[in-house]
Design an enzyme around this catalytic site. Structure first.
Site, short mmCIF file in Angstrom:
data_model
loop_
_atom_site.label_atom_id
_atom_site.label_comp_id
_atom_site.label_asym_id
_atom_site.label_seq_id
_atom_site.Cartn_x
_atom_site.Cartn_y
_atom_site.Cartn_z
N ASP A 1 -6.92 -0.64 -12.63
CA ASP A 1 -6.69 0.67 -12.01
C ASP A 1 -5.19 0.82 -11.85
O ASP A 1 -4.47 -0.17 -11.80
CB ASP A 1 -7.33 0.75 -10.62
N CYS B 1 -4.26 19.49 -24.29
CA CYS B 1 -3.65 19.45 -25.63
C CYS B 1 -4.32 20.43 -26.58
O CYS B 1 -3.67 20.95 -27.49
CB CYS B 1 -3.69 18.03 -26.18
ZN LIG Z 1 -4.02 15.51 -24.08
#
Ligand SMILES: [Zn+2]
Length: 382
Positions: free
Chosen positions: A277, A320
């Protein structure tokens, strides 16, 4: 310790050259493919992301919650009254909580360590509180965590061998006390909750080994390696994992706490780590530091001002697929809330992709090749 396993670990493939393994961790809230990266949900939220983003978009299987923060606010009793942490934060999958020890040592004001536990002052209002090996088990059981951590003492770096030894011995005694209490609490309990002890010993390999040798007597469902990422040079953190790993039972998961940068993940996996983590992907995202398959992007840089391309052309994430670097830069510069959400979503996707890629490579017997490519890529970036 005689109790039925609360989480079970199935090894699916082991790398013939490195110590890497691929497996499945079975919990009461679902199966988790390993090696796994666990996003950090400090205040019962991964900052900026909804449950839908995490579960449906990113397919996160396990989240980490911070006992220290949730104990102070809103309080474990309130969370228990509202049905436990899973229901409170509407998260149907697995939850691991830390013991609170690390935050007590890093965040809280004046603290006093005794054999019984640690007395500290809340960073919110200065109120005094005590964590004992027993009370942190109770708090985490009130949350209903799938995996609980035993209270440990995490010394700062550097410390003397003598102090590190005292802290390690105390951590072992606390783990035993926590386990005894946990075993009592679990008797007759119908829900499943595992407790992992934490290997300490600062940056001394002999202490790490001594700590492992003691903790394996607890026959725990898994083991954590703590006290890393406290300011030590990176090769030392890896050395400490190397010292501990051969002494930990092969069929139990190993969790390296608080690591690391994207190009370090493979180094931990190569040393037999199954779970990790780190706040880096989410914290850095908010600060404008983005991890991509082509290296880091500091989104505020002027070069992205009119850049119509995606943040990472190789990334399948919503950010993205949908937005340009120019737009993300604009949101960041304008201090818009949407920026944090989009950036965090991307950085987590990047970490999860790296983990999936490693897992795939281990299953195909190609992990050494993968490791070489990560090493040569990071050498080129330096
Ligand atoms: Zn991305």
């Amino acid at each position: 310790m005689n109790h039925a396993p609360q989480v079970t670990f199935e090894i699916q493939a082991e790398c013939p050259i490195t110590r890497a393994r691929a497996g499945v961790l079975h919990t009461a809230h679902g199966d988790i493919e390993t090696p796994v990266f666990m996003p950090v949900g400090t205040q019962a939220t991964v900052k900026g992301l909804s449950q839908r983003d995490l579960a449906e978009d990113l397919d996160v299987r396990i989240l980490l919650g911070n006992t220290y923060h949730l104990y102070l606010r809103p309080g474990h009793e309130l969370i228990q009254r509202l049905g436990g942490l899973h229901r409170f934060m509407s998260w149907p999958r697995a939850i691991l909580t830390d013991s609170g020890g690390f935050q007590v040592f890093s965040l809280s004001g004046i603290r006093k360590i005794t054999e019984q536990g640690v007395v500290f002052h809340s960073h919110l209002n200065g109120d005094p509180h005590t964590f004992t090996p027993e009370s942190t088990v109770d708090v985490q059981l009130a949350f209903g965590s799938d995996i609980l951590m035993a209270l440990d003492e995490c010394p700062e770096y550097p410390v003397s061998h003598e102090y590190a030894r005292q802290a390690m011995r105390r951590t072992v005694r606390w783990a035993r006390a926590g386990y005894a209490h946990y075993a009592q609490r679990m008797a007759g309990m119908e829900t499943r909750h595992a407790l992992f002890p934490i290997v300490q010993g600062s940056m001394y390999a002999d202490l790490r080994r001594e700590c492992c040798a003691e903790l394996v007597n607890l026959d725990a469902d898994g083991y954590a390696i703590g006290g890393l990422s406290v300011g030590e040079p990176r090769p030392l953190s890896l050395e400490m994992v190397e010292a501990a790993e051969p002494l930990l039972p092969r069929h139990r998961p190993r969790y390296a706490m608080g690591v690391g940068m994207p190009d370090e993940l493979a180094e931990y996996v190569a040393r037999g780590v199954d779970m990790m983590d780190c706040v880096l992907p989410s914290r850095n995202a908010r600060n404008g530091y983005l991890f991509t398959s082509e290296g880091r992007v500091i989104i505020k840089h002027a070069r992205y001002k009119e850049d119509p391309g995606p943040l990472d052309p190789n990334c399948p994430c919503y950010t993205c697929r949908t937005y340009s670097r120019a737009y993300l830069r604009h949101l960041f510069q304008a201090g818009e809330i949407l920026y944090a959400s989009l950036a965090t979503r991307h950085n987590l996707q990047r970490y999860l992709d790296i983990m999936r890629r490693m897992r795939h490579a281990i299953l195909l017997g190609e992990f050494p090749k993968y490791l070489d490519s990560v090493r040569s890529a990071s050498a080129q970036l330096e």
